[in-house]
Design a protein around this motif. Structure first.
Motif, PDB file in Angstrom:
ATOM      1  N   ARG A 144       0.834  -1.203   0.000  1.00 42.89           N
ATOM      2  CA  ARG A 144       0.000   0.000   0.000  1.00 42.89           C
ATOM      3  C   ARG A 144       0.872   1.257   0.000  1.00 42.89           C
ATOM      4  NH1 ARG A 144      -5.242   0.195   2.006  1.00 42.89           N
ATOM      5  NH2 ARG A 144      -5.222  -2.015   1.481  1.00 42.89           N
ATOM      6  N   TRP A 145       0.444   2.276  -0.733  1.00 41.49           N
ATOM      7  CA  TRP A 145       1.188   3.537  -0.773  1.00 41.49           C
ATOM      8  C   TRP A 145       0.209   4.682  -1.006  1.00 41.49           C
ATOM      9  CZ3 TRP A 145       1.808   6.545  -5.407  1.00 41.49           C
ATOM     10  CH2 TRP A 145       1.221   5.988  -6.535  1.00 41.49           C
ATOM     11  N   GLY A 146       0.696   5.924  -0.838  1.00 42.41           N
ATOM     12  CA  GLY A 146      -0.138   7.092  -1.109  1.00 42.41           C
ATOM     13  C   GLY A 146      -0.970   7.537   0.066  1.00 42.41           C
ATOM     14  N   SER A 147      -0.740   6.969   1.261  1.00 45.97           N
ATOM     15  CA  SER A 147      -1.482   7.395   2.436  1.00 45.97           C
ATOM     16  C   SER A 147      -0.616   7.219   3.679  1.00 45.97           C
ATOM     17  CB  SER A 147      -2.779   6.581   2.591  1.00 45.97           C
ATOM     18  OG  SER A 147      -2.492   5.198   2.677  1.00 45.97           O
ATOM     19  N   GLY A 148      -0.879   7.999   4.702  1.00 52.01           N
ATOM     20  CA  GLY A 148      -0.118   7.903   5.941  1.00 52.01           C
ATOM     21  C   GLY A 148       1.336   8.249   5.724  1.00 52.01           C
ATOM     22  N   ASP A 149       2.189   7.392   6.262  1.00 49.73           N
ATOM     23  CA  ASP A 149       3.641   7.613   6.142  1.00 49.73           C
ATOM     24  C   ASP A 149       4.208   7.058   4.843  1.00 49.73           C
ATOM     25  OD1 ASP A 149       3.640   8.800   8.647  1.00 49.73           O
ATOM     26  OD2 ASP A 149       3.978   6.885   9.677  1.00 49.73           O
ATOM     27  N   GLN A 150       3.365   6.370   4.057  1.00 46.59           N
ATOM     28  CA  GLN A 150       3.845   5.741   2.826  1.00 46.59           C
ATOM     29  C   GLN A 150       3.309   6.508   1.622  1.00 46.59           C
ATOM     30  OE1 GLN A 150       2.303   1.788   3.570  1.00 46.59           O
ATOM     31  NE2 GLN A 150       4.283   1.087   4.322  1.00 46.59           N
ATOM     32  N   GLN A 151       3.820   7.690   1.428  1.00 47.00           N
ATOM     33  CA  GLN A 151       3.286   8.578   0.390  1.00 47.00           C
ATOM     34  C   GLN A 151       3.826   8.267  -1.005  1.00 47.00           C
ATOM     35  OE1 GLN A 151       0.897  10.808   0.503  1.00 47.00           O
ATOM     36  NE2 GLN A 151       0.497  10.652   2.680  1.00 47.00           N
ATOM     37  N   GLY A 152       5.142   8.078  -1.119  1.00 50.34           N
ATOM     38  CA  GLY A 152       5.753   7.930  -2.438  1.00 50.34           C
ATOM     39  C   GLY A 152       5.487   6.580  -3.070  1.00 50.34           C
ATOM     40  N   ILE A 153       5.548   6.549  -4.401  1.00 48.65           N
ATOM     41  CA  ILE A 153       5.279   5.309  -5.118  1.00 48.65           C
ATOM     42  C   ILE A 153       6.328   4.248  -4.826  1.00 48.65           C
ATOM     43  CG2 ILE A 153       6.555   5.960  -7.216  1.00 48.65           C
ATOM     44  CD1 ILE A 153       4.261   4.597  -8.796  1.00 48.65           C
ATOM     45  N   LEU A 154       7.541   4.666  -4.410  1.00 47.92           N
ATOM     46  CA  LEU A 154       8.574   3.691  -4.086  1.00 47.92           C
ATOM     47  C   LEU A 154       8.200   2.854  -2.860  1.00 47.92           C
ATOM     48  CD1 LEU A 154      11.879   5.697  -4.739  1.00 47.92           C
ATOM     49  CD2 LEU A 154      10.801   3.952  -6.177  1.00 47.92           C
ATOM     50  N   ASN A 155       7.272   3.368  -2.066  1.00 47.19           N
ATOM     51  CA  ASN A 155       6.814   2.602  -0.907  1.00 47.19           C
ATOM     52  C   ASN A 155       6.024   1.359  -1.305  1.00 47.19           C
ATOM     53  OD1 ASN A 155       7.578   4.127   1.631  1.00 47.19           O
ATOM     54  ND2 ASN A 155       6.566   5.756   0.493  1.00 47.19           N
ATOM     55  N   THR A 156       5.676   1.259  -2.585  1.00 49.03           N
ATOM     56  CA  THR A 156       4.966   0.064  -3.050  1.00 49.03           C
ATOM     57  C   THR A 156       5.884  -1.148  -3.099  1.00 49.03           C
ATOM     58  OG1 THR A 156       3.387  -0.695  -4.720  1.00 49.03           O
ATOM     59  CG2 THR A 156       5.409   0.280  -5.534  1.00 49.03           C
ATOM     60  N   ILE A 157       7.210  -0.925  -3.083  1.00 48.38           N
ATOM     61  CA  ILE A 157       8.157  -2.043  -3.041  1.00 48.38           C
ATOM     62  C   ILE A 157       8.038  -2.720  -1.683  1.00 48.38           C
ATOM     63  CG2 ILE A 157      10.575  -2.731  -3.158  1.00 48.38           C
ATOM     64  CD1 ILE A 157      11.066  -0.285  -4.918  1.00 48.38           C
ATOM     65  N   PRO A 158       7.753  -4.001  -1.637  1.00 48.13           N
ATOM     66  CA  PRO A 158       7.565  -4.695  -0.349  1.00 48.13           C
ATOM     67  C   PRO A 158       8.807  -4.581   0.532  1.00 48.13           C
ATOM     68  CG  PRO A 158       6.849  -6.071  -2.174  1.00 48.13           C
ATOM     69  CD  PRO A 158       7.570  -4.913  -2.779  1.00 48.13           C
ATOM     70  N   SER A 159       8.607  -4.651   1.823  1.00 44.94           N
ATOM     71  CA  SER A 159       9.718  -4.548   2.766  1.00 44.94           C
ATOM     72  C   SER A 159      10.731  -5.671   2.571  1.00 44.94           C
ATOM     73  CB  SER A 159       9.186  -4.568   4.206  1.00 44.94           C
ATOM     74  OG  SER A 159       8.443  -5.760   4.444  1.00 44.94           O
ATOM     75  N   GLU A 160      10.268  -6.814   2.036  1.00 41.32           N
ATOM     76  CA  GLU A 160      11.176  -7.941   1.802  1.00 41.32           C
ATOM     77  C   GLU A 160      12.073  -7.724   0.595  1.00 41.32           C
ATOM     78  OE1 GLU A 160       7.903  -7.971   1.919  1.00 41.32           O
ATOM     79  OE2 GLU A 160       7.075  -9.752   2.887  1.00 41.32           O
ATOM     80  N   GLY A 161      11.787  -6.689  -0.197  1.00 41.93           N
ATOM     81  CA  GLY A 161      12.560  -6.444  -1.402  1.00 41.93           C
ATOM     82  C   GLY A 161      11.862  -6.982  -2.636  1.00 41.93           C
ATOM     83  N   PHE A 162      12.517  -6.866  -3.789  1.00 40.48           N
ATOM     84  CA  PHE A 162      11.885  -7.239  -5.052  1.00 40.48           C
ATOM     85  C   PHE A 162      12.089  -8.710  -5.409  1.00 40.48           C
ATOM     86  CE2 PHE A 162      11.094  -7.039  -9.673  1.00 40.48           C
ATOM     87  CZ  PHE A 162       9.868  -6.387  -9.640  1.00 40.48           C
ATOM     88  N   ILE A 163      13.105  -9.357  -4.851  1.00 35.12           N
ATOM     89  CA  ILE A 163      13.379 -10.764  -5.174  1.00 35.12           C
ATOM     90  C   ILE A 163      12.191 -11.658  -4.829  1.00 35.12           C
ATOM     91  CG2 ILE A 163      14.840 -12.755  -4.691  1.00 35.12           C
ATOM     92  CD1 ILE A 163      16.137 -10.645  -6.443  1.00 35.12           C
ATOM     93  N   PRO A 164      11.565 -11.492  -3.651  1.00 33.52           N
ATOM     94  CA  PRO A 164      10.388 -12.327  -3.361  1.00 33.52           C
ATOM     95  C   PRO A 164       9.236 -12.116  -4.355  1.00 33.52           C
ATOM     96  CG  PRO A 164      11.229 -11.347  -1.338  1.00 33.52           C
ATOM     97  CD  PRO A 164      11.958 -10.700  -2.470  1.00 33.52           C
ATOM     98  N   VAL A 165       9.131 -10.914  -4.942  1.00 30.03           N
ATOM     99  CA  VAL A 165       8.111 -10.664  -5.956  1.00 30.03           C
ATOM    100  C   VAL A 165       8.395 -11.527  -7.185  1.00 30.03           C
ATOM    101  CG1 VAL A 165       7.044  -8.933  -7.457  1.00 30.03           C
ATOM    102  CG2 VAL A 165       7.734  -8.318  -5.122  1.00 30.03           C
ATOM    103  N   VAL A 166       9.665 -11.590  -7.573  1.00 32.60           N
ATOM    104  CA  VAL A 166      10.066 -12.429  -8.715  1.00 32.60           C
ATOM    105  C   VAL A 166       9.776 -13.895  -8.414  1.00 32.60           C
ATOM    106  CG1 VAL A 166      12.009 -13.186 -10.137  1.00 32.60           C
ATOM    107  CG2 VAL A 166      11.832 -10.782  -9.443  1.00 32.60           C
TER     108      VAL A 166
END
Length: 448
Positions: free
Chosen positions: A54-76
């Motif tokens: 989730r992004w765009g609300s609260g403390d996670q405003q920027g689109i880069l916040n959409t990257i999961p905390s685990e990083g991009f490798i788990p997405v792959v």
């Protein structure tokens, strides 16, 4: 179900050879894949899907916040798991395109990730623009503005993604709750559906004078009242409709399904309707299971659950409706039909009934009665994650398949379109009344 327009051209009469091989069908593979995912999750062999946050609300405003905390490798890794799951089915179902599938699936997954990024934007999501809606919008934009690349067609298996996701959905719905919803859903689906079919067919013959298009009329009526494409193919085959007539019925259904999927949830919110009643209304009227799930999700999880169960209860009627139509056309319409009454049996009902419904019920039974509560609680978040991913893959595919110019060619106006519009309006009004009677809580107790 939603699918492309090539479906009817491949419709054939059931044969002995087909019946011997009916375990290797898309419906059954949806069951195998759904239970395969469930087993792999239960033994901790595959990880929980990692998708944009989730992004765009609260403390996670920027689109880069959409990257999961685990990083991009788990997405792959999530994409690779999904690729393997569906490649297994495609390898057996359509061996000739399996290599193309390996190339095209990463592109479909990338479009799905884009839908998740847009759908996780807080302000948009607040107004119902979730990842499923964006998935459909992205696919429609590519198909209607840019044109869907030919190589992507090997990966557009909408029904397989949806049906596998629906088997997983069964794990989330306790059987006693599903049974209670199903019994109430019978009042919406099994009472309204035959009335709509009969009234539409009567209207086509009495007022539209479609006396020389009886097969087309019954095909449109069944597609409208039951579940769109699947019902059109089953009923059209039972009535011995021409391929062009089945294609026309599907074209009309596809166009209005997309419009209803987006418009009906908006009407529920606009008029302040109870979401549960709204979900029942959607489940009984929208012509495709996947579209019902997407539309129901816009009204909340409980509304989606109600809508999904009602649509599945309605789907069970496909086989019975097809057999009833075959009997009617043999005995009342055809003078020299090639199908005899002896060929119409319980086997036809079994052949035509959507098998993924059995997977849905089986998953509900297992998670309701066979597994410990702590196991269920641990497994459901991962199973729900894959279910959401499969649905989003499906709606990108729907968009990529739906070219409005091509669909409009089949809808030439005149009597077929009038029949659909009048019949669907009647269906909408009657189903709304039934939804209120059975799901408002005024007459029956709801399992919530």
């Amino acid at each position: 179900m939603l699918s492309n327009l090539k479906g009817p051209q491949e419709v054939k009469e059931p044969s002995n050879e087909g019946k011997k091989r009916n375990w290797n069908t898309e419906d059954w593979w949806a069951v195998w894949l759904g239970f395969g995912v469930i087993v792999l999750v239960l033994i901790n062999f595959i990880p929980k899907p990692t998708l944009p946050a989730r992004w765009g609300s609260g403390d996670q405003q920027g689109i880069l916040n959409t990257i999961p905390s685990e990083g991009f490798i788990p997405v792959v890794i999530t994409g690779i798991v999904a690729l393997f799951i569906f490649f297994l089915a495609i390898r057996f179902l359509k061996k000739e395109i399996s290599n193309q599938f390996l190339v095209a699936f990463p592109v479909l997954f990338a479009l799905t990730l884009l839908a998740y990024v847009l759908g996780q934007y807080g302000p948009w999501r607040h107004y119902g623009f979730n990842d499923v809606i964006w998935a459909l919008a992205i696919g429609l934009f590519i198909s209607n503005v840019l044109k869907t690349p030919a190589f992507l067609k090997s990966v557009l298996h909408t029904e397989l993604y949806i049906k596998a996701g629906l088997v997983l959905l069964g794990a989330s719905i306790l059987f006693d709750r599903m049974l209670a919803l199903g019994l109430l859903g019978v009042g919406v689906a099994w009472v309204v559906t035959p009335i709509v079919i009969i009234v539409m067919y009567w209207f086509s013959q009495r007022y539209l004078k479609m006396n020389d298009q009886k097969e087309l009329a019954i095909t449109i009526s069944s597609a409208t009242a039951v579940c769109g494409v699947s019902a059109a193919i089953a009923s059209g085959t039972a009535a011995k409709a021409k391929k062009e007539e089945i294609t026309l019925a599907i074209s009309i259904t596809l166009i209005f399904t997309i419009l209803m999927m987006l418009g009906m949830p908006a009407l529920v919110r606009l008029f302040g309707m109870d979401p549960i009643v709204g979900g029942a209304w959607l489940g009984g009227t929208i012509d495709a299971t996947g579209a019902v799930v997407a539309a129901g999700s816009l009204l909340g999880d409980e509304a989606m659950e109600v809508a999904s169960v009602i649509k599945m209860v309605q789907n069970i009627l496909i086989g019975f409706v097809a057999v009833a139509i075959a009997i009617f056309f043999v005995s009342r319409v055809e003078n020299k039909g090639t199908t005899s009454k002896k060929e119409i049996s319980g086997k036809e009902i079994w052949v035509r009934m959507p098998k993924f419904i059995l997977g849905f019920i089986g998953a509900s039974l297992i998670f309701s009665f066979l597994l410990p509560d702590q196991t269920v609680e641990a497994a459901l978040p991962t199973i729900d994650g894959y279910r959401g991913l499969f649905f989003t893959l499906a709606f990108v595919s729907i968009g990529l398949e739906s070219n409005f110019k091509e669909l409009a060619k089949g809808v030439r106006g005149g009597k077929p379109i009038i029949l659909y519009i009048v019949g669907q309006l009647f269906n909408i009004i009657l189903t709304l009344l039934a939804a209120w009677v059975f799901f408002s809580g005024t007459f029956f107790t709801l399992p919530f």
